[in-house]
Design an enzyme around this catalytic site. Structure first.
Site: not given
Length: 488
Positions: A49, A136, A165, A207
């Site tokens: 993001t 991730y 994540k 997250i």
């Protein structure tokens, strides 16, 4: 190092990155961090993001430096250091360690889709940097979905890898992680639409892109889950589900930036190729605004309606788009779209003007010369509203569906009166013409009604606020498209 999960739990926003023409906007970035900091357990600069893939290495370093300075040890900083190559990732992760980051969020090498063993070897090299690492998994962007054996190996075999994540939204994969590594490392959900489900199943935190906008709400979901109050956590997830669906599916970086701007935190726009009105479409923006209003994230403020012969003060959920005073009521034009599905998509063209002006006179002439045999009809009593079908009504089915259109438009008008965009003192002075589209193949009456409600409500607001402005149209010319692509 202690237990691998000692510090890594709770709510972490994946911070958007404000840009100037030639770099990171430090002042806006600091304002954003101050906005979220009271509600979060950590922050993530330069994640997905945060548009890390659109930034130079120097810009990423600058963003992390600003973040570390502004946070000043209040919460952990998990710096996004993933790159396409192992060499660059190792170098940037080592830099983050020396800069003082508490850990690194490292995305799987993306674009060329390495094998799972190659992904494993990549993380083994990064682990040797001796900074806490969070693997991730975001296959929708990286192109590679971890397999549980790859994740399990990296999480358990590597000394400095403290967590994962998972942004895939793949709950069976997350359940496999709970089975294999729960308690050994932290497991974070990164898909906003399944946060409560993941936390309730055992995730240690989240997250999230939408934590830029609603960090306090996600903290409520997290705390309620920790306390075993799943009913409250579920209730809050349901309240924000539409908002997060818009953010996740419709250009999260630009959606968050425009939502923050509506809330008074101006962090600019995304970098090209992302443009306003593109991935985050204009009809999505209207829905995002309504959701933020419902959550109390946009404040009401007094705005003057100047009708020429009288002035009226009302309270609106006003944003930077809202002029004050709102004047020139000869004729205001608005347009709205809503869907899905395609056959039930609604398209509304709308005019608002003075009853004794061109709009009011057009209504009188239309009813006198054509009448209801052409499908024209008035809706409600105040304000005077003429509903006109775009497609000529020829069948009983179309007639029944147009009744649902009328119900949706009336609801839009009623709620616009309630929220102040059509204030009570002007209702006898203004008139509306609503040109509404019903696809000849439409069948689902409830969706026809609801979509026309949404389209009409958006159109009323656009007309009242004079949107889109010329400046907006010029800024969004690169994203010009036919509106019937809408499918939120």
């Amino acid at each position: 190092m202690g237990h691998k999960t000692d510090w890594f739990k709770g709510i972490f926003p994946a911070l958007v990155t404000p840009f100037t023409g030639d770099g990171v906007d430090a002042n806006a970035y600091r304002e954003l961090i101050r906005f979220v900091l009271p509600h979060v357990d950590g922050v993530v600069p330069c994640g997905t993001t945060g548009e890390f893939s659109y930034m130079t290495l120097e810009e990423r370093k600058r963003a992390v430096e600003i973040c570390l300075d502004e946070v000043d040890g209040q919460v952990p900083v998990l710096a996004g250091t993933g790159c396409t190559t192992t060499r660059e990732t190792v170098a940037l992760t080592a830099w983050a360690r020396d800069a003082g980051a508490d850990g690194a969020l490292v995305v799987a090498p993306y674009f060329l889709k390495p094998s799972f063993n190659e992904v494993y070897d990549h993380f083994r090299a990064v682990d040797e940097v001796s900074l806490p690492i969070v693997m991730y998994n975001i296959p929708q962007c990286a192109g590679t979905h971890f397999r549980w054996w790859t994740a399990e190996g990296g999480l358990l075999d590597f000394e400095n890898t403290i967590g994962i994540k998972d942004s895939s939204g793949d709950l069976p994969f997350m359940e496999a992680m709970f089975e294999k590594v729960k308690g050994e490392v932290s497991i974070f959900v990164g898909h906003d639409e399944v946060v409560q489900a993941a936390l309730g199943a055992g995730a240690d935190g989240a997250i999230l892109a939408s934590a830029n906008l609603i960090p306090d709400v996600w903290q409520k979901v997290y705390q309620a889950t920790q306390e075993g109050d799943l009913a409250t956590a579920q209730e809050w997830q349901q309240k924000v589900q539409k908002l997060v669906r818009i953010v996740v599916r419709c250009g999260s970086n630009q959606a968050c930036k425009e939502g923050l701007r509506m809330m008074g935190v101006d962090v600019g726009d995304s970098r090209h190729p992302i443009v306003p009105g593109g991935a985050f479409r204009r009809e999505d923006r209207e829905e995002l605004r309504l959701q933020l209003e419902a959550l109390g994230k946009i404040d009401r403020r007094p705005v003057t309606y100047d009708l020429g012969h009288k002035r009226v003060m009302t309270d609106l959920y006003a944003t930077h788009h809202t002029p004050d005073p709102i004047a020139d009521w000869t004729m205001k034009v608005g347009e709205g779209f809503a869907g899905p599905p395609f056959q039930e998509l609604a398209h509304v063209d709308l005019l608002i003007g003075l009853k004794d002006g061109p709009v009011g006179r057009a209504i009188e002439r239309s009813l006198a010369e054509w009448g209801e045999e052409r499908g024209l009809r008035t809706v409600g009593g105040r304000p005077l509203t003429l509903l006109v079908p775009t497609v000529t009504i020829r069948t009983d089915k179309q007639r029944r569906l147009f009744e649902r259109v009328a119900a949706g438009v009336k609801l839009a008008i009623d709620l616009s009166i309630e929220d102040g965009f059509l204030p009570e003192p002007i209702l006898d002075d203004v008139a509306l013409i609503v040109n509404a589209f019903v696809h000849p193949a439409a069948s689902i009456a409830k969706r026809v009604e609801f979509n026309n409600y949404k389209a009409a409500r958006h159109a009323i607001r656009k007309a009242v606020e004079g949107r889109p402005t010329v400046d907006e149209l010029i800024a969004e010319k690169a994203a010009a498209r036919h509106p019937f692509r809408y499918a939120p």
